[in-house]
Write a protein that holds these residues in place. Structure first.
Motif, mmCIF file in Angstrom:
data_model
loop_
_atom_site.group_PDB
_atom_site.id
_atom_site.type_symbol
_atom_site.label_atom_id
_atom_site.label_comp_id
_atom_site.label_asym_id
_atom_site.label_seq_id
_atom_site.Cartn_x
_atom_site.Cartn_y
_atom_site.Cartn_z
ATOM 1 N N GLN A 241 0.829 -1.188 0.000
ATOM 2 C CA GLN A 241 0.000 0.000 0.000
ATOM 3 C C GLN A 241 0.871 1.248 0.000
ATOM 4 O O GLN A 241 1.861 1.317 0.727
ATOM 5 C CB GLN A 241 -0.921 0.004 1.226
ATOM 6 C CG GLN A 241 -1.959 -1.107 1.200
ATOM 7 C CD GLN A 241 -2.763 -1.158 2.478
ATOM 8 O OE1 GLN A 241 -2.441 -0.472 3.445
ATOM 9 N NE2 GLN A 241 -3.803 -1.973 2.493
ATOM 10 N N ARG A 242 0.486 2.206 -0.822
ATOM 11 C CA ARG A 242 1.252 3.441 -0.940
ATOM 12 C C ARG A 242 0.315 4.638 -0.792
ATOM 13 O O ARG A 242 -0.764 4.665 -1.390
ATOM 14 C CB ARG A 242 1.969 3.531 -2.300
ATOM 15 C CG ARG A 242 3.061 2.496 -2.491
ATOM 16 C CD ARG A 242 4.228 2.751 -1.554
ATOM 17 N NE ARG A 242 5.301 1.804 -1.757
ATOM 18 C CZ ARG A 242 5.418 0.639 -1.141
ATOM 19 N NH1 ARG A 242 4.485 0.281 -0.254
ATOM 20 N NH2 ARG A 242 6.423 -0.160 -1.379
ATOM 21 N N ASP A 243 0.696 5.604 0.003
ATOM 22 C CA ASP A 243 -0.046 6.854 0.141
ATOM 23 C C ASP A 243 0.386 7.773 -0.998
ATOM 24 O O ASP A 243 1.276 8.603 -0.855
ATOM 25 C CB ASP A 243 0.246 7.480 1.504
ATOM 26 C CG ASP A 243 -0.541 8.763 1.724
ATOM 27 O OD1 ASP A 243 -1.358 9.106 0.848
ATOM 28 O OD2 ASP A 243 -0.326 9.416 2.757
ATOM 29 N N PHE A 244 -0.254 7.595 -2.159
ATOM 30 C CA PHE A 244 0.177 8.345 -3.337
ATOM 31 C C PHE A 244 -0.086 9.839 -3.177
ATOM 32 O O PHE A 244 0.621 10.652 -3.768
ATOM 33 C CB PHE A 244 -0.523 7.810 -4.585
ATOM 34 C CG PHE A 244 -1.997 8.089 -4.629
ATOM 35 C CD1 PHE A 244 -2.479 9.174 -5.331
ATOM 36 C CD2 PHE A 244 -2.897 7.276 -3.964
ATOM 37 C CE1 PHE A 244 -3.829 9.441 -5.370
ATOM 38 C CE2 PHE A 244 -4.247 7.537 -3.999
ATOM 39 C CZ PHE A 244 -4.713 8.622 -4.703
ATOM 40 N N ILE A 245 -1.097 10.224 -2.397
ATOM 41 C CA ILE A 245 -1.368 11.637 -2.209
ATOM 42 C C ILE A 245 -0.206 12.322 -1.500
ATOM 43 O O ILE A 245 0.220 13.426 -1.871
ATOM 44 C CB ILE A 245 -2.677 11.820 -1.422
ATOM 45 C CG1 ILE A 245 -3.871 11.375 -2.279
ATOM 46 C CG2 ILE A 245 -2.868 13.269 -0.996
ATOM 47 C CD1 ILE A 245 -4.126 12.246 -3.483
ATOM 48 N N SER A 246 0.330 11.676 -0.468
ATOM 49 C CA SER A 246 1.457 12.267 0.257
ATOM 50 C C SER A 246 2.729 12.294 -0.563
ATOM 51 O O SER A 246 3.612 13.110 -0.306
ATOM 52 C CB SER A 246 1.692 11.499 1.563
ATOM 53 O OG SER A 246 0.543 11.550 2.387
ATOM 54 N N LEU A 247 2.850 11.390 -1.545
ATOM 55 C CA LEU A 247 4.054 11.350 -2.373
ATOM 56 C C LEU A 247 4.019 12.393 -3.482
ATOM 57 O O LEU A 247 5.074 12.733 -4.027
ATOM 58 C CB LEU A 247 4.212 9.953 -2.981
ATOM 59 C CG LEU A 247 4.402 8.808 -1.977
ATOM 60 C CD1 LEU A 247 4.466 7.478 -2.714
ATOM 61 C CD2 LEU A 247 5.661 9.017 -1.151
ATOM 62 N N LEU A 248 2.837 12.879 -3.828
ATOM 63 C CA LEU A 248 2.734 13.864 -4.902
ATOM 64 C C LEU A 248 3.074 15.260 -4.390
ATOM 65 O O LEU A 248 2.920 15.553 -3.202
ATOM 66 C CB LEU A 248 1.311 13.880 -5.463
ATOM 67 C CG LEU A 248 0.857 12.670 -6.276
ATOM 68 C CD1 LEU A 248 -0.618 12.806 -6.616
ATOM 69 C CD2 LEU A 248 1.666 12.535 -7.549
ATOM 70 N N PRO A 249 3.515 16.154 -5.277
ATOM 71 C CA PRO A 249 3.620 17.576 -4.884
ATOM 72 C C PRO A 249 2.249 18.106 -4.476
ATOM 73 O O PRO A 249 1.209 17.608 -4.911
ATOM 74 C CB PRO A 249 4.134 18.257 -6.164
ATOM 75 C CG PRO A 249 4.761 17.173 -6.959
ATOM 76 C CD PRO A 249 4.017 15.922 -6.647
ATOM 77 N N LYS A 250 2.265 19.125 -3.640
ATOM 78 C CA LYS A 250 1.009 19.630 -3.081
ATOM 79 C C LYS A 250 0.052 20.085 -4.172
ATOM 80 O O LYS A 250 -1.160 19.857 -4.088
ATOM 81 C CB LYS A 250 1.300 20.788 -2.119
ATOM 82 C CG LYS A 250 0.058 21.316 -1.416
ATOM 83 C CD LYS A 250 0.395 22.413 -0.435
ATOM 84 C CE LYS A 250 -0.878 22.934 0.244
ATOM 85 N NZ LYS A 250 -0.582 24.015 1.210
ATOM 86 N N GLU A 251 0.577 20.721 -5.222
ATOM 87 C CA GLU A 251 -0.291 21.210 -6.288
ATOM 88 C C GLU A 251 -1.013 20.057 -6.979
ATOM 89 O O GLU A 251 -2.215 20.129 -7.254
ATOM 90 C CB GLU A 251 0.513 22.017 -7.310
ATOM 91 C CG GLU A 251 1.064 23.333 -6.779
ATOM 92 C CD GLU A 251 2.291 23.136 -5.903
ATOM 93 O OE1 GLU A 251 2.795 21.999 -5.848
ATOM 94 O OE2 GLU A 251 2.732 24.123 -5.276
ATOM 95 N N LEU A 252 -0.263 18.964 -7.273
ATOM 96 C CA LEU A 252 -0.894 17.821 -7.928
ATOM 97 C C LEU A 252 -1.853 17.111 -6.987
ATOM 98 O O LEU A 252 -2.909 16.628 -7.411
ATOM 99 C CB LEU A 252 0.185 16.850 -8.418
ATOM 100 C CG LEU A 252 1.055 17.345 -9.575
ATOM 101 C CD1 LEU A 252 2.073 16.295 -9.954
ATOM 102 C CD2 LEU A 252 0.190 17.681 -10.780
ATOM 103 N N ALA A 253 -1.496 17.027 -5.703
ATOM 104 C CA ALA A 253 -2.391 16.389 -4.738
ATOM 105 C C ALA A 253 -3.715 17.144 -4.639
ATOM 106 O O ALA A 253 -4.791 16.537 -4.605
ATOM 107 C CB ALA A 253 -1.716 16.311 -3.369
ATOM 108 N N LEU A 254 -3.653 18.476 -4.616
ATOM 109 C CA LEU A 254 -4.880 19.268 -4.563
ATOM 110 C C LEU A 254 -5.685 19.123 -5.848
ATOM 111 O O LEU A 254 -6.924 19.121 -5.820
ATOM 112 C CB LEU A 254 -4.546 20.738 -4.316
ATOM 113 C CG LEU A 254 -3.992 21.073 -2.927
ATOM 114 C CD1 LEU A 254 -3.579 22.536 -2.863
ATOM 115 C CD2 LEU A 254 -5.030 20.778 -1.857
#
Length: 702
Positions: A241-254
């Motif tokens: 399992q990977r927390d892909f949201i936390s691995l992305l830059p903030k702009e892409l996560a938003l």
């Protein structure tokens, strides 16, 4: 060359066979590492690299500090004090040459080429194999000796005692599990002692090749019970399992979170603290608010339970407030008025629910606010703006009420006939009467500012835009007035019967009359630009949005016209009687008819989207209606006010149901805001007292 884990001449600490860059978690467990000593001090490759760089720096410093010393250019032969670093099967020793020589640049280029080739080989799986061989250390519980290279064992260790060398994988599932920093170790099953054959079984499994292991696992899974498969899944799944949201830059996560519905966004905020920080982003909630038509953020003065350093979004509060208001419209209780509470319900009205509304116990529901003041007369017109309510009656007066306290603030006295039309903007009230005059009032002071003379019959309709108001009269004329000066600016003549409805957008005037026509006027030139003919009976209602004109008639039809060309775009058929009220917003038209039905239309296509009917439909003529982006509110002669879902057309609930409904009780007019609903009720036979009912659906966010 000696084995890298065997005792050797005096020199630097020997490195484990772990490749450079791997974390320290890939080393053998502490219980299996050799004891600290001169011969068995093992360090990871990263520590060895740091030691070698420091040593190289010291040698350079000594060389530059001794000006008389001369160094022979070229490669320094390896000695016992140097360490062989192997990465991808290549030698990375590079003692520096004299300062300024071109050999340094050549060596750098060679090293870069080697790194690129090594990385490419690693991607293709062509890195050097790792072989293990048994040494006398194993008998003492230590680790095995390993050497890197294509030739297998190092050859300098003690003779083998447990069999031939076998290739071992560089990374196992256990390594992946141990590499997760901060994660709790998987619990073993403590209640079962390991069988004596377990170690032999595991050694046999290790000696098999990759395909043989896969075949064995496939057979093992077929023989497992569902509970055992579930246990395997509980062990294996968390490792991948990977927390892909936390691995992305903030702009892409938003950007990813912006595709979630608000309900799902609130659930995602409960995942972890970082997700909550992202889910509180102010710009993210601003877009959600704009999708819902919310234009202003909500700034709270005080908020308890604030986490230190945590920023709450004002736009999120605005969205949540609007959501709770919508829920109150659908099924919530009413908010109590700010009045001295009756003794029989003071306890009930003091109970506040978490969403900000108020409720009484089931035996005593909160009643709506009741405003009485027109005796038994008919309330002919109703206006609601901000916290001010203005009601006009055939008793020749208008009354100004506070929507907060329910008190009658002013009584506007001056007309000598019944008041039949009114308009309001802020504290300015304009009224039209059967005494053939219009009056401009100051709602704060109750003073009559201007009396506008000119019409020769009852002022039946009017429309206010800015500082100008257009009035229509039964004398078949329309007049444009300046409410600041009280002057009549223009007179529009052309109808041959009473003017029943009028609309004004600041540029054009549109009027409907009992002569079956709709006229479009240019008020500045006092000319009629279009006469829209097509209705076969009196025109009772109009809507105008600057582009389209919608007219409702006693001939049961609704017509959509183009204001520029005067052409009839659509004829909306479906009602069976007089269309008494309409409202137009963003190409969506809602029409109420004397046949007790309400219809929702798309004026672009001319299609009927919904018909509000069914078992809960009105039982008499629809008298008034209003709609928002989610709801339609309708009133009727049957004494009820009903709430409908705009998109689905489903009946939600009765907001008002008079006890005298069906026997004379009538809801004449309704006016609604985002949080309040004002209803003018009464009867024609004295069965219901004339009054205003105020329903408050607002919430308090503390």
């Amino acid at each position: 060359m000696t084995c890298r884990r065997c005792p050797g001449p005096e020199g630097p600490p020997r490195a484990s066979p772990t490749p450079l860059g791997d974390s320290e978690d890939h080393r053998a467990p502490a219980a299996q590492q050799p004891k600290a000593g001169a011969e068995s001090a093992l360090l990871p490759a990263s520590s060895l690299l740091r030691w070698w760089l420091k040593r190289r720096k010291r040698r350079r410093r000594r060389k530059h500090q001794a000006p008389g010393s001369q160094s022979t250019p070229g490669r320094v032969p390896p000695g016992p004090e140097q360490t062989l670093m192997v990465l991808g099967g290549r030698d990375h020793r590079s003692p520096p040459g004299p300062p300024g020589s071109g050999r340094r640049r050549k060596r750098r280029r060679r090293r870069r080429r080697r790194r690129r080739k090594g990385a490419a080989a690693a991607r293709k799986g062509k890195t050097a194999a790792m072989y293990t061989c048994t040494t006398p250390w194993e008998s003492a519980g230590s680790t095995t000796c390993s050497a890197l290279g294509m030739g297998g064992c190092c050859g300098t260790c003690a003779p083998r005692t447990l069999g031939p060398c076998t290739p071992s994988p560089t990374t196992t599932f256990g390594d992946l599990r141990n590499a997760k920093v901060g994660q709790a170790r998987r619990r073993r099953i403590p209640s079962v002692a390991p069988p004596p054959e377990l170690q032999d079984w595991l050694r046999t499994f290790q000696r098999w090749s990759g395909p043989e292991k896969l075949l064995a696992l496939d057979e093992l899974i077929d023989r497992c019970e569902p509970a055992q498969i579930k246990y395997m899944m509980q062990v294996i799944e968390p490792q991948f399992q990977r927390d892909f949201i936390s691995l992305l830059p903030k702009e892409l996560a938003l950007y990813v979170l912006s595709f979630l519905e608000p309900r799902d966004l609130l659930r995602a905020a409960q995942t972890c603290r970082y997700w909550r920080v992202l889910a509180e982003d102010n710009l993210l909630w601003r877009e959600k608010c704009r999708e819902e038509g919310i234009e202003e953020p909500l700034h709270l003065r005080k908020r308890r339970l604030l986490s230190p350093g945590f920023m709450y979004s004002p736009w999120k509060f605005a969205f949540l407030r609007q959501h709770r208001i919508d829920m109150n419209w659908r099924s919530g209780e009413l908010r109590p008025p700010k009045l001295p509470l009756p003794s029989h319900c003071s306890l009930c009205w003091g109970v506040l629910v978490a969403v900000g509304g108020a409720h009484c116990p089931p035996h005593t529901p909160v009643p709506p606010q009741v405003l009485k003041g027109h005796d038994d007369h008919v309330i002919t017109c109703l206006q609601f703006c901000g916290n001010r309510i203005v009601s006009g009656s055939d008793d020749n007066t208008l009354k100004v009420w506070s929507a907060v306290t329910g008190e009658c603030v002013q009584t506007l006295v001056g007309h000598t006939g019944g008041v039949w039309s009114s308009q309001m903007r802020d504290s300015v009230v304009i009224s039209g009467s059967t005494d053939r005059t219009l009056k401009v009032w100051n709602a704060d002071s109750g003073e009559c500012v201007h009396t506008l003379y000119g019409h020769t019959s009852t002022v039946r309709c009017m429309h206010l835009h800015g500082n100008r108001v257009v009035s229509g009269s039964r004398d078949a004329t329309l007049r444009l007035w300046d409410i600041e000066t009280g002057q009549c600016l223009h007179v529009l003549m052309g109808h041959v019967a009473a003017v029943r409805c009028v609309q004004y957008d600041g540029n054009k005037v549109v009027s409907g009359a009992y002569d079956y026509t709709v006229k479009v006027w240019d008020p500045e030139s006092e000319s009629c630009t279009h006469t829209l003919q097509g209705h076969t009976n009196r025109v009772y209602s109009l809507q105008f949005d600057g582009t389209h004109i919608v007219s409702g008639s006693l001939d049961t039809s609704i017509r959509v016209w183009d204001v520029e060309s005067g052409n009839c775009l659509h004829t909306l058929m479906g009602h069976q009687s007089l269309t008494s009220g309409m409202e137009l917003r963003d190409n969506i038209l809602v029409s109420g008819n004397a046949d007790s039905t309400v219809k929702i239309w798309d004026i672009k296509t001319g299609q009927c989207l919904q018909t509000l009917q069914g078992p809960s439909k009105h039982q008499s003529a629809v008298t008034c209606l209003q709609f928002s982006s989610k709801f339609v509110v309708t009133s009727s002669d049957d004494g009820t006010v009903k709430l409908w879902d705009l998109k689905t057309g489903e009946f939600v609930r009765n907001l008002v149901a008079l006890e005298s409904g069906g026997s004379g009780g009538v809801v004449w007019r309704i006016r609604a805001s985002n949080t309040k609903l004002v209803c003018a009720v009464g009867s024609r036979n004295g069965t219901e007292e004339t009054k205003l009912l105020v329903l408050d659906f607002d919430v308090d966010l503390k």
